[in-house]
Design a protein around this motif. Structure first.
Motif, PDB file in Angstrom:
ATOM      1  N   UNK A  60      24.056  45.155  -1.357  1.00  0.00           N
ATOM      2  CA  UNK A  60      24.308  46.154  -0.308  1.00  0.00           C
ATOM      3  C   UNK A  60      25.446  45.748   0.630  1.00  0.00           C
ATOM      4  N   UNK A  61      25.590  44.447   0.866  1.00  0.00           N
ATOM      5  CA  UNK A  61      26.691  43.963   1.704  1.00  0.00           C
ATOM      6  C   UNK A  61      28.033  44.351   1.082  1.00  0.00           C
ATOM      7  N   UNK A  62      28.194  44.109  -0.215  1.00  0.00           N
ATOM      8  CA  UNK A  62      29.444  44.434  -0.889  1.00  0.00           C
ATOM      9  C   UNK A  62      29.696  45.925  -0.939  1.00  0.00           C
ATOM     10  N   UNK A  63      28.658  46.711  -1.159  1.00  0.00           N
ATOM     11  CA  UNK A  63      28.847  48.167  -1.198  1.00  0.00           C
ATOM     12  C   UNK A  63      29.252  48.700   0.170  1.00  0.00           C
ATOM     13  N   UNK A  64      28.751  48.062   1.231  1.00  0.00           N
ATOM     14  CA  UNK A  64      29.167  48.450   2.576  1.00  0.00           C
ATOM     15  C   UNK A  64      30.634  48.099   2.812  1.00  0.00           C
ATOM     16  N   UNK A  65      31.060  46.930   2.312  1.00  0.00           N
ATOM     17  CA  UNK A  65      32.471  46.558   2.434  1.00  0.00           C
ATOM     18  C   UNK A  65      33.353  47.587   1.738  1.00  0.00           C
ATOM     19  N   UNK A  66      32.948  48.036   0.564  1.00  0.00           N
ATOM     20  CA  UNK A  66      33.725  49.047  -0.153  1.00  0.00           C
ATOM     21  C   UNK A  66      33.786  50.347   0.635  1.00  0.00           C
ATOM     22  N   UNK A  67      32.665  50.706   1.246  1.00  0.00           N
ATOM     23  CA  UNK A  67      32.646  51.933   2.048  1.00  0.00           C
ATOM     24  C   UNK A  67      33.592  51.815   3.241  1.00  0.00           C
ATOM     25  N   UNK A 107      41.536  13.016 -14.816  1.00  0.00           N
ATOM     26  CA  UNK A 107      42.056  14.388 -14.783  1.00  0.00           C
ATOM     27  C   UNK A 107      41.014  15.374 -15.313  1.00  0.00           C
ATOM     28  N   UNK A 108      40.369  15.002 -16.413  1.00  0.00           N
ATOM     29  CA  UNK A 108      39.382  15.901 -17.020  1.00  0.00           C
ATOM     30  C   UNK A 108      38.175  16.068 -16.097  1.00  0.00           C
ATOM     31  N   UNK A 109      37.742  14.974 -15.471  1.00  0.00           N
ATOM     32  CA  UNK A 109      36.600  15.052 -14.557  1.00  0.00           C
ATOM     33  C   UNK A 109      36.937  15.922 -13.344  1.00  0.00           C
ATOM     34  N   UNK A 110      38.162  15.767 -12.827  1.00  0.00           N
ATOM     35  CA  UNK A 110      38.553  16.584 -11.673  1.00  0.00           C
ATOM     36  C   UNK A 110      38.690  18.051 -12.071  1.00  0.00           C
ATOM     37  N   UNK A 111      39.172  18.288 -13.280  1.00  0.00           N
ATOM     38  CA  UNK A 111      39.243  19.659 -13.780  1.00  0.00           C
ATOM     39  C   UNK A 111      37.849  20.279 -13.841  1.00  0.00           C
ATOM     40  N   UNK A 112      36.869  19.506 -14.310  1.00  0.00           N
ATOM     41  CA  UNK A 112      35.493  20.005 -14.353  1.00  0.00           C
ATOM     42  C   UNK A 112      34.983  20.334 -12.958  1.00  0.00           C
ATOM     43  N   UNK A 113      35.346  19.492 -11.964  1.00  0.00           N
ATOM     44  CA  UNK A 113      34.940  19.754 -10.588  1.00  0.00           C
ATOM     45  C   UNK A 113      35.563  21.048 -10.076  1.00  0.00           C
ATOM     46  N   UNK A 114      36.858  21.226 -10.302  1.00  0.00           N
ATOM     47  CA  UNK A 114      37.552  22.435  -9.841  1.00  0.00           C
ATOM     48  C   UNK A 114      36.977  23.677 -10.510  1.00  0.00           C
ATOM     49  N   UNK A 115      36.737  23.584 -11.823  1.00  0.00           N
ATOM     50  CA  UNK A 115      36.164  24.730 -12.535  1.00  0.00           C
ATOM     51  C   UNK A 115      34.759  25.037 -12.041  1.00  0.00           C
ATOM     52  N   UNK A 116      33.999  23.983 -11.707  1.00  0.00           N
ATOM     53  CA  UNK A 116      32.655  24.202 -11.178  1.00  0.00           C
ATOM     54  C   UNK A 116      32.670  24.911  -9.839  1.00  0.00           C
ATOM     55  N   UNK A 117      33.556  24.456  -8.937  1.00  0.00           N
ATOM     56  CA  UNK A 117      33.660  25.094  -7.624  1.00  0.00           C
ATOM     57  C   UNK A 117      34.179  26.520  -7.755  1.00  0.00           C
ATOM     58  N   UNK A 118      35.186  26.725  -8.609  1.00  0.00           N
ATOM     59  CA  UNK A 118      35.731  28.070  -8.823  1.00  0.00           C
ATOM     60  C   UNK A 118      34.681  28.999  -9.431  1.00  0.00           C
ATOM     61  N   UNK A 119      33.916  28.461 -10.389  1.00  0.00           N
ATOM     62  CA  UNK A 119      32.856  29.267 -10.989  1.00  0.00           C
ATOM     63  C   UNK A 119      31.783  29.648  -9.982  1.00  0.00           C
ATOM     64  N   UNK A 120      31.419  28.708  -9.102  1.00  0.00           N
ATOM     65  CA  UNK A 120      30.429  29.010  -8.066  1.00  0.00           C
ATOM     66  C   UNK A 120      30.947  30.077  -7.108  1.00  0.00           C
ATOM     67  N   UNK A 121      32.239  29.973  -6.735  1.00  0.00           N
ATOM     68  CA  UNK A 121      32.833  30.968  -5.843  1.00  0.00           C
ATOM     69  C   UNK A 121      32.884  32.336  -6.520  1.00  0.00           C
ATOM     70  N   UNK A 122      33.232  32.353  -7.801  1.00  0.00           N
ATOM     71  CA  UNK A 122      33.265  33.619  -8.554  1.00  0.00           C
ATOM     72  C   UNK A 122      31.886  34.264  -8.569  1.00  0.00           C
ATOM     73  N   UNK A 123      30.873  33.462  -8.877  1.00  0.00           N
ATOM     74  CA  UNK A 123      29.500  33.983  -8.923  1.00  0.00           C
ATOM     75  C   UNK A 123      29.081  34.513  -7.553  1.00  0.00           C
ATOM     76  N   UNK A 124      29.402  33.777  -6.485  1.00  0.00           N
ATOM     77  CA  UNK A 124      29.006  34.191  -5.148  1.00  0.00           C
ATOM     78  C   UNK A 124      29.687  35.498  -4.739  1.00  0.00           C
ATOM     79  N   UNK A 125      31.001  35.582  -4.954  1.00  0.00           N
ATOM     80  CA  UNK A 125      31.736  36.788  -4.560  1.00  0.00           C
ATOM     81  C   UNK A 125      31.264  37.982  -5.380  1.00  0.00           C
ATOM     82  N   UNK A 126      30.998  37.753  -6.655  1.00  0.00           N
ATOM     83  CA  UNK A 126      30.539  38.861  -7.491  1.00  0.00           C
ATOM     84  C   UNK A 126      29.152  39.338  -7.074  1.00  0.00           C
ATOM     85  N   UNK A 127      28.275  38.387  -6.748  1.00  0.00           N
ATOM     86  CA  UNK A 127      26.949  38.771  -6.268  1.00  0.00           C
ATOM     87  C   UNK A 127      27.042  39.527  -4.949  1.00  0.00           C
TER      88      UNK A 127
END
Length: 294
Positions: A157-164, A132-152
């Motif tokens: 400029x791509x994100x600022x265009x989406x906002x526009x 369970x703990x290992x799978x939790x680490x995997x989920x948190x890792x994937x979620x963290x990578x997705x968070x970093x990607x979406x935030x970047x």
């Protein structure tokens, strides 16, 4: 107790992925997607089928789930160019129901209402607690990578265009931006993130059936995004955690109100989430965190 907390955090991490994908589509681009659960289902069944029927390695199943969910969003992305927001909402909702109908009726592939079982889980060879703990680490890792990607993406400029585009599509087009391309890419990336969430869900639960992918899942994800603040990546994470607190906290109502039946408990959970959303909208219409971290 530790196993229960780990299980709740795993599900919360999966819902965080769903919320981040929807936040890119709605919070950044203004695309109303009421069929988010459809891409979640595609990711879950893709990885489940490939790893159980064709004996693919689990990482390959994950990657295929992400790619197929994103690819299935491309036609809807094309539709989003030509439809107003309210019509797009109807089309995406219809898409998710079509996906669920296929899962129910195409028994030769999905086994219909019987579902797919014995889906392999990463780290399944470890003892239960460590698994369970290992799978939790995997989920948190994937979620963290997705968070970093979406935030970047949001700060690029791509994100600022989406906002526009979200604020004024005609103005963005008049500045020479190819609005259609940006909308399609936003829709595809958000769907791919939902597909990754589906794969993680399938391999954690070890069993998938069409009834797990009802429109209510999309509704919960929308609530998480609205609670935290549309367009705020930290906000949708916080909104997801608050949502899970309402949903799972209400389970313990039976301990204090013994005469509450399962049906009444489900209604109580729904009311608790709805009340929380109403309170936030009354006192913080922009969400708990708003858009300040874009």
């Amino acid at each position: 107790m530790t196993a229960y907390l780990a299980a709740m955090l795993i599900l919360a991490g999966i819902y965080c992925l769903l919320a981040l994908g929807l936040n890119l589509q709605w919070g950044y681009t203004g695309l109303i997607n009421f069929g988010h659960v459809g891409f979640f289902a595609i990711g879950a069944y893709t990885s489940a089928l490939l790893t159980t029927q064709l004996a693919w390695p689990i990482p390959a199943g994950f990657l295929a789930a992400l790619i197929l969910a994103g690819a299935s969003a491309y036609p809807l992305g094309l539709v989003s160019i030509r439809l107003r927001t309210d019509y797009l909402a109807i089309v995406t909702l219809g898409f998710s129901e079509v996906v669920r109908a296929v899962l129910v009726n195409e028994r030769w592939l999905t086994k219909g209402t019987q579902g797919l079982s014995y889906i392999p889980r990463p780290f399944g060879q470890l003892p239960t607690g460590l698994s369970e703990i290992a799978y939790l680490a995997l989920v948190l890792g994937v979620s963290g990578a997705a968070f970093w990607m979406v935030r970047r993406l949001g700060r690029s400029p791509f994100g600022r265009t989406l906002e526009a585009i979200r604020e004024n599509e005609e103005a963005a087009q008049s500045l020479g931006k190819y609005v259609a391309s940006f909308k399609i890419r936003s829709f595809v990336i958000g769907a791919a993130i939902a597909g990754a969430a589906g794969a993680l869900y399938a391999h954690y639960i070890n069993y998938v059936v069409p009834e797990q992918f009802l429109p209510l899942v999309t509704f919960y994800v929308w609530m998480a995004v609205i609670l935290g603040g549309s367009g705020s990546n930290r906000g949708v994470i916080l909104g997801t955690l608050v949502l899970m607190l309402f949903l799972e906290g209400s389970r313990f109502a039976k301990d204090f109100i013994p005469f509450v039946s399962d049906v009444k408990l489900a209604a109580l959970r729904f009311m608790a989430v709805g009340l929380g959303l109403i309170l936030v909208l009354l006192y913080r219409p922009q969400g708990i965190l708003g858009r300040k971290d874009i």
